[in-house]
Design a protein around this motif. Structure first.
Motif, short mmCIF file in Angstrom:
data_model
loop_
_atom_site.label_atom_id
_atom_site.label_comp_id
_atom_site.label_asym_id
_atom_site.label_seq_id
_atom_site.Cartn_x
_atom_site.Cartn_y
_atom_site.Cartn_z
N UNK A 8 -5.53 -3.07 2.90
CA UNK A 8 -4.83 -2.11 3.77
C UNK A 8 -3.41 -1.81 3.33
N UNK A 9 -2.61 -2.82 2.93
CA UNK A 9 -1.24 -2.50 2.49
C UNK A 9 -1.21 -1.54 1.33
N UNK A 10 -2.17 -1.70 0.43
CA UNK A 10 -2.18 -0.81 -0.74
C UNK A 10 -2.49 0.62 -0.29
N UNK A 11 -3.44 0.78 0.66
CA UNK A 11 -3.78 2.11 1.15
C UNK A 11 -2.55 2.77 1.79
N UNK A 12 -1.84 2.00 2.60
CA UNK A 12 -0.66 2.56 3.28
C UNK A 12 0.37 3.05 2.30
N UNK A 13 0.65 2.22 1.31
CA UNK A 13 1.65 2.64 0.32
C UNK A 13 1.14 3.82 -0.51
N UNK A 14 -0.14 3.86 -0.82
CA UNK A 14 -0.69 4.95 -1.60
C UNK A 14 -0.55 6.28 -0.87
N UNK A 15 -0.85 6.23 0.44
CA UNK A 15 -0.74 7.46 1.23
C UNK A 15 0.69 7.97 1.27
N UNK A 16 1.67 7.06 1.37
CA UNK A 16 3.07 7.47 1.48
C UNK A 16 3.58 8.01 0.16
N UNK A 17 3.32 7.31 -0.94
CA UNK A 17 3.93 7.68 -2.22
C UNK A 17 3.13 8.74 -2.95
N UNK A 18 1.88 9.00 -2.51
CA UNK A 18 1.04 10.01 -3.12
C UNK A 18 0.80 9.71 -4.60
N UNK A 19 0.57 8.44 -4.93
CA UNK A 19 0.29 8.03 -6.31
C UNK A 19 -1.21 7.87 -6.49
N UNK A 20 -1.65 7.87 -7.72
CA UNK A 20 -3.06 7.75 -8.00
C UNK A 20 -3.58 6.33 -7.77
N UNK A 21 -4.90 6.18 -7.58
CA UNK A 21 -5.50 4.88 -7.30
C UNK A 21 -5.32 3.93 -8.48
N UNK A 22 -5.46 4.43 -9.68
CA UNK A 22 -5.34 3.56 -10.86
C UNK A 22 -3.95 2.97 -10.97
N UNK A 23 -2.95 3.83 -10.75
CA UNK A 23 -1.57 3.36 -10.81
C UNK A 23 -1.32 2.29 -9.75
N UNK A 24 -1.84 2.48 -8.56
CA UNK A 24 -1.63 1.50 -7.51
C UNK A 24 -2.26 0.15 -7.83
N UNK A 25 -3.45 0.21 -8.37
CA UNK A 25 -4.09 -1.05 -8.75
C UNK A 25 -3.28 -1.76 -9.83
N UNK A 26 -2.77 -0.97 -10.77
CA UNK A 26 -1.97 -1.53 -11.85
C UNK A 26 -0.71 -2.21 -11.31
N UNK A 27 -0.01 -1.48 -10.42
CA UNK A 27 1.25 -2.03 -9.89
C UNK A 27 1.00 -3.12 -8.84
N UNK A 28 -0.05 -2.91 -8.02
CA UNK A 28 -0.28 -3.82 -6.91
C UNK A 28 -0.47 -5.26 -7.37
N UNK A 29 -1.18 -5.43 -8.47
CA UNK A 29 -1.50 -6.79 -8.92
C UNK A 29 -0.71 -7.21 -10.16
N UNK A 30 0.38 -6.45 -10.48
CA UNK A 30 1.25 -6.87 -11.58
C UNK A 30 1.96 -8.17 -11.20
N UNK A 31 2.23 -9.05 -12.15
CA UNK A 31 2.87 -10.34 -11.84
C UNK A 31 4.33 -10.20 -11.45
N UNK A 32 4.95 -9.10 -11.82
CA UNK A 32 6.37 -8.91 -11.49
C UNK A 32 6.51 -8.16 -10.18
N UNK A 33 7.63 -8.42 -9.50
CA UNK A 33 7.92 -7.77 -8.22
C UNK A 33 8.62 -6.44 -8.48
N UNK A 34 7.93 -5.34 -8.18
CA UNK A 34 8.48 -4.01 -8.41
C UNK A 34 8.65 -3.27 -7.09
#
Length: 590
Positions: A8-34
């Motif tokens: 759910x958190x990923x969906x919420x942020x995706x809707x707000x930032x209007x970014x693609x699903x692939x990018x979100x998956x990439x950033x969501x599970x990156x080891x660094x805090x972005x």
């Protein structure tokens, strides 16, 4: 992984930032805090799961980044964020301090991503533990930045397109409302109610009247509570010379005026009283925009748009929209003014015409009595009742009789015109065109002979049948033939011609006289207009053609002219045509 299976958190942020699903998956599970921030308030528009886990409170889009840090760390990172945004500068491994969750010390790396070389679109913030930093590979940072830039540029383009569509629809509707009426009061009310599509926006309309004074129209606010304040303000708040906004601040060629920093000072100058200033304060005005209303080379007023939205400043798009509204408002007000002026002039002209008609009717009626008496005495003298008359005296009596007839014709023409204010026809019937011409020719034959003119009738037989009032048609043709005699030099020729074309009968009177200039062809059908007195100096009062055209139109026909100076004229009487079959049917029924 589909978007439905994302946490759910990923969906919420995706809707707000209007970014693609692939990018979100990439950033969501990156080891660094972005995290991604935008604007001088460093509002978070995206944070991945690693970053969110460091916050002491739940994060949501639009949350200021500084609010999730301890005061000491917040002060340090604000300085870094401001510096990176202002200078488009990359800052590596800068110490931050402790975060709300855990006892570790943290540092950060900040880099801007830009639409151009000088305009940052936002900042990317990466947090790392100071003692055991796990730096992201350079490729991770580069890919992240490129993906973010593309996504945010797409969101900005979509936002601009939607904004342009909104403005276009708004202007279309505003133009429709402004063009809906030519009544001045209605148009002024419509202009007073216009506003920009900005939250809390309303409008002040100042109009420069014909005498140079300035009038402030009734003000309309979208908030009913503040509308009451405007009613109180409208009692005595009018524009005055020296006002910092509104019509007094505009002149021909003035650019739009925006006041968003010294609003309080501007209101103090323009209020003109402490009571007005108090009301203006209650309206909570935070920004003003004044645009001039111009027609041609004349300033006719100004529109001032006001908003009470904190931090809301008028953009270049808002200014362009306001200028468009000012142009349309000025055109609507000018159209209403011109229409009202035309109605006034028309009323004055009609009143003058009626007065003139009454005068002409009265004087014409009074003139007929002495003219009839004069004619009676002429007849008595000619019959020698009071003694013999010499040949010379008979010549004089003939001249008197001729002038009496001319004067009587003028009087009758005046009376006919006065009565033709609402022309009437008696009986519409089948009328052979050759019969109508023969009857008219019989009445002016002597005039033709006296002037030595030739007469010729062409293409007119019993099959050409019109629908009209015989008496009125004769009156029209006699007038046309008499004019032809008047304006044709001695030895010239007058030709009549008639023809049937589809549903119309055309009867033409053609002369080879002096002709009429093209610029005067319309004027000759106006009452009391005489273009030329004729080669012999004959004069009338200019009513014959005006009456003739009105009579033709009462019979559903018309009277037109073609002419060239020195080549003569052709007047055409057009009347509805009666078909031969219909005529036969009507006779059988009779």
């Amino acid at each position: 992984m589909s978007s439905q299976k994302l946490p759910n958190p990923v969906k919420a942020w995706s809707k707000q930032a209007d970014l693609g699903e692939t990018l979100h998956l990439f950033l969501e599970y990156a080891p660094s805090a972005f995290a991604i921030t935008r604007g001088p308030s460093h509002t978070v528009v995206y944070a991945n799961s690693a970053f969110r886990s460091l916050a002491g409170t739940p994060l949501r889009p639009g949350f200021p980044l500084l609010d999730i840090l301890l005061p000491e760390a917040g002060a340090r990172i604000r300085t870094l964020l401001d510096r990176a945004l202002a200078n488009s500068e990359v800052l590596h491994d800068r110490f931050v301090g402790s975060l709300p969750r855990g006892n570790d010390y943290w540092s950060c790396t900040i880099w801007p991503f830009c639409h151009s070389a000088t305009e940052p679109a936002g900042l990317v913030v990466e947090l790392q533990r100071s003692a055991h930093r796990t730096s992201s590979p350079a490729i991770l940072r580069e890919v992240t930045e490129r993906l973010l830039l593309v996504a945010l540029e797409g969101a900005d383009a979509a936002e601009r397109a939607q904004s342009a569509l909104t403005r276009s629809n708004f202007m279309s509707e505003a133009g429709r409302l402004l063009a809906a009426s030519l009544d001045t009061s209605v148009t002024r009310s419509t202009v007073a109610g216009i506003s920009l599509p900005v939250i809390g926006a309303w409008c002040i309309v100042d109009l420069i009247e014909a005498d140079g004074s300035t009038t402030r129209l009734s003000m309309i606010h979208p908030d009913p509570r503040k509308q009451e304040l405007l009613r109180e303000l409208a009692r005595d708040w009018q524009p005055e010379r020296g006002d910092p906004f509104g019509a007094p601040a505009m002149s021909l060629g003035s650019p739009p005026l925006v006041i968003d920093h010294d609003v309080e000072a501007a209101l103090e100058v323009a209020a003109h009283s402490s009571q007005n200033l108090q009301v203006l304060h209650e309206l909570e005005i935070t920004s003003l925009l004044t645009v001039p209303m111009v027609i041609g080379n004349r300033l006719i007023g100004a529109l001032t748009f006001l908003t009470d939205s904190p931090g809301r400043h008028y953009s270049s798009e808002d200014i362009q929209l306001a200028q468009g509204l000012a142009e349309r408002s000025a055109e609507a007000l000018e159209s209403a003014r011109s229409y009202e002026e035309a109605l006034l002039l028309r009323g004055e002209a009609e009143d003058a015409t009626q007065s003139r008609m009454r005068f002409l009717g009265n004087i014409s009626h009074e003139l007929r009595t002495p003219l009839n008496a004069i004619m009676g005495y002429i007849d008595l003298m000619a019959e020698e009742i009071h003694g013999p008359v010499t040949p010379a005296q008979r010549n004089d009596l003939a001249r008197i009789r001729l002038n009496h007839g001319h004067l009587l014709n003028l009087v009758n023409e005046l009376l006919s015109f006065v009565r033709a204010g609402a022309p009437r026809t008696n009986t519409i019937t089948a009328l052979p065109a050759n019969d109508a011409l023969a009857r008219a020719f019989g009445l002016i034959e002597n005039m033709l002979a006296r002037k030595g003119l030739r007469y010729r009738s062409e293409s007119c037989d019993a099959t050409v049948i019109a629908l009209g009032d015989p008496e009125r048609v004769t009156q029209i043709l006699v007038n046309l033939l008499a004019n032809a005699v008047k304006f044709t030099p001695k030895g010239g020729q007058i030709t009549t011609r008639c023809e049937a074309v589809e549903d119309w009968v055309f009867i033409r009177v053609i002369d080879d006289g002096i002709g009429i200039d093209a610029s005067k062809l319309d004027a000759i059908f106006e009452p009391f207009i005489q273009v030329d007195p004729g080669p012999a100096g004959d004069s009338g009062i200019g009513l014959g053609l005006a009456i003739s055209r009105e009579l033709a139109r009462t019979m559903d026909g018309n009277l037109t002219v073609q002419s060239k100076p020195g080549e003569g004229s052709c007047f055409t009487l057009s009347l509805p045509r009666m078909r031969t079959r219909k005529l036969a049917e009507s006779r059988q029924l009779a």
